[in-house]
Write an enzyme that holds these catalytic residues in place. Structure first.
Site, PDB file in Angstrom:
ATOM      1  N   LEU A   1      56.474 -36.022   2.553  1.00 29.17           N
ATOM      2  CA  LEU A   1      56.174 -37.319   1.941  1.00 29.17           C
ATOM      3  C   LEU A   1      57.421 -38.137   1.620  1.00 29.17           C
ATOM      4  O   LEU A   1      57.311 -39.295   1.208  1.00 29.17           O
ATOM      5  CB  LEU A   1      55.331 -37.117   0.681  1.00 29.17           C
ATOM      6  CG  LEU A   1      53.862 -36.778   0.949  1.00 29.17           C
ATOM      7  CD1 LEU A   1      53.185 -36.224  -0.295  1.00 29.17           C
ATOM      8  CD2 LEU A   1      53.117 -38.013   1.461  1.00 29.17           C
TER       9      LEU A   1
ATOM     10  N   SER B   1      54.401 -28.509  -4.775  1.00 28.93           N
ATOM     11  CA  SER B   1      54.622 -29.231  -3.522  1.00 28.93           C
ATOM     12  C   SER B   1      54.105 -30.670  -3.581  1.00 28.93           C
ATOM     13  O   SER B   1      53.406 -31.118  -2.675  1.00 28.93           O
ATOM     14  CB  SER B   1      53.962 -28.480  -2.349  1.00 28.93           C
ATOM     15  OG  SER B   1      54.545 -28.851  -1.125  1.00 28.93           O
TER      16      SER B   1
ATOM     17  N   TYR C   1      60.900 -14.856  -5.075  1.00 30.06           N
ATOM     18  CA  TYR C   1      61.802 -15.953  -4.709  1.00 30.06           C
ATOM     19  C   TYR C   1      63.217 -15.425  -4.547  1.00 30.06           C
ATOM     20  O   TYR C   1      63.605 -14.472  -5.227  1.00 30.06           O
ATOM     21  CB  TYR C   1      61.785 -17.037  -5.781  1.00 30.06           C
ATOM     22  CG  TYR C   1      60.521 -17.859  -5.840  1.00 30.06           C
ATOM     23  CD1 TYR C   1      59.564 -17.796  -4.833  1.00 30.06           C
ATOM     24  CD2 TYR C   1      60.284 -18.708  -6.917  1.00 30.06           C
ATOM     25  CE1 TYR C   1      58.404 -18.547  -4.909  1.00 30.06           C
ATOM     26  CE2 TYR C   1      59.130 -19.471  -7.004  1.00 30.06           C
ATOM     27  CZ  TYR C   1      58.185 -19.389  -6.002  1.00 30.06           C
ATOM     28  OH  TYR C   1      57.038 -20.132  -6.089  1.00 30.06           O
TER      29      TYR C   1
END
Length: 339
Positions: A225, A218, A53
């Site tokens: 969403l 997620s 990351y």
């Protein structure tokens, strides 16, 4: 705050975990500190990161997220936080991680190199949950698990987990650990959301039978969403808007998986359900993800502090049987919008 245990461990975690994959790319160090402070003040004790990351992964950026967390941790009591990180998966699959010259494998050498790097960047002498970011299809699972077990025996890692794995992969790893009498994967971190309930097909059964916990990532399907893509024009500076225009074919494919005609259709239905409940679609999505007993914690993310409120609101919500039935009806009608 209600807590849940991960697998058969002593890791007592909040039902929402803060994901940090934006730290150092979409989120500046200062903003990342604000995000972590807000989560911590709200009572969140579980933070998840990885050696590769932030995303999208770039060689020059790897490790930045862990370094940012390490700086922030200096001002906190270390044992007040459950910290999870991951060793990059093997380079023989769908993605070649831009670390260790693209030769990563889940073998003893790479596992040892990865843990030392993560501990240094995080500024700690142990990681509570150390996870395999994705499986290695070449190195035998026995070799991988023995190397992970050594980290536990050395005290550098408390417990182990896997990620992005299948029912077969999780079961084989679990049975191998039993046979060898060594530390096992206590958790699996997989994609799970209203738009991607595929975990329910078989992995949920494995987790329930074997007392292995899902760490759902997620939950808002990369922002889909939230409903922000359900308009005439896609928003600027949004993850999949950027991915769709990228020259990276892997990012293009990921955008298509999350953002397509079926996923937008199902999202519209969830927007209507959320409106009836007088909550945001984000709150509905996060609440759904943490609804199941096999889920120990749901991993949320944020680019900025303002994006956190709707996700954190799910801490106080349990969906009714009637709402769950409405959701199931949508999932049966629009099956697998994320392919």
């Amino acid at each position: 705050m209600q807590y849940r245990y991960i697998g058969k461990t002593g890791l007592r975690v909040t039902p929402i975990c803060l994901g940090t994959m934006s730290f150092g790319s979409w989120s500046s160090e200062a903003e990342s500190f604000k995000i972590m402070d807000k989560a911590y003040e709200r009572g969140i004790n579980f933070f998840d990161t990885a050696e590769i990351y932030p995303v999208p992964p770039k060689a020059e950026d790897t490790g930045i997220s862990e370094s940012i967390i390490g700086k922030w941790l200096k001002s906190k009591q270390r044992d007040s936080i459950i910290l999870a990180s991951k060793v990059a998966g093997a380079a023989n699959g769908w993605f070649v991680p831009p670390i260790r010259h693209g030769y990563t494998a889940i073998d003893k050498f790479h596992i040892k190199r990865a843990i030392e790097g993560s501990l240094k960047r995080l500024g700690t002498d142990y990681i509570d949950l150390y996870q395999m970011h994705w499986p290695d299809t070449v190195v035998p699972i026995e070799e991988s698990l023995i190397a992970f077990d050594e980290l536990v025996k050395e005290g550098k890692v408390r417990y182990l987990g896997t990620s992005n794995d299948s029912a077969y992969g999780l079961t084989k790893a679990n049975e191998t650990s039993k046979r060898l009498g060594i530390a096992r994967f206590e958790s699996i971190q997989n994609n799970f959301s209203l738009n991607n309930p595929r975990f329910l097909d078989e992995l949920a059964n494995v987790c329930t039978k074997e007392s292995i916990s899902l760490l759902a990532y997620s939950p808002i399907a990369g922002g889909v969403l939230s409903g922000k893509y359900n308009s005439e024009f896609y928003p600027q500076n949004a993850r999949y808007s950027d991915y769709m225009s990228s020259k990276n074919t892997r990012l293009n494919s990921q955008a298509e998986r999350f953002l397509n005609e079926k996923s937008l259709k199902s999202t519209q239905r969830y927007l209507e359900i959320a409106k009836k409940l007088n909550i945001s679609a984000v709150t509905l999505a996060v609440a759904y993800s943490k609804q199941f007993t096999f889920v120990a914690s749901t991993i949320i993310g944020a680019r900025n502090i303002e994006q956190m409120d709707e996700s954190l609101a799910a801490l106080d919500i349990t969906l009714s049987k009637e709402t769950m039935a409405e959701i199931e009806a949508v999932q049966n009608e629009i099956m697998y919008p994320m392919f």
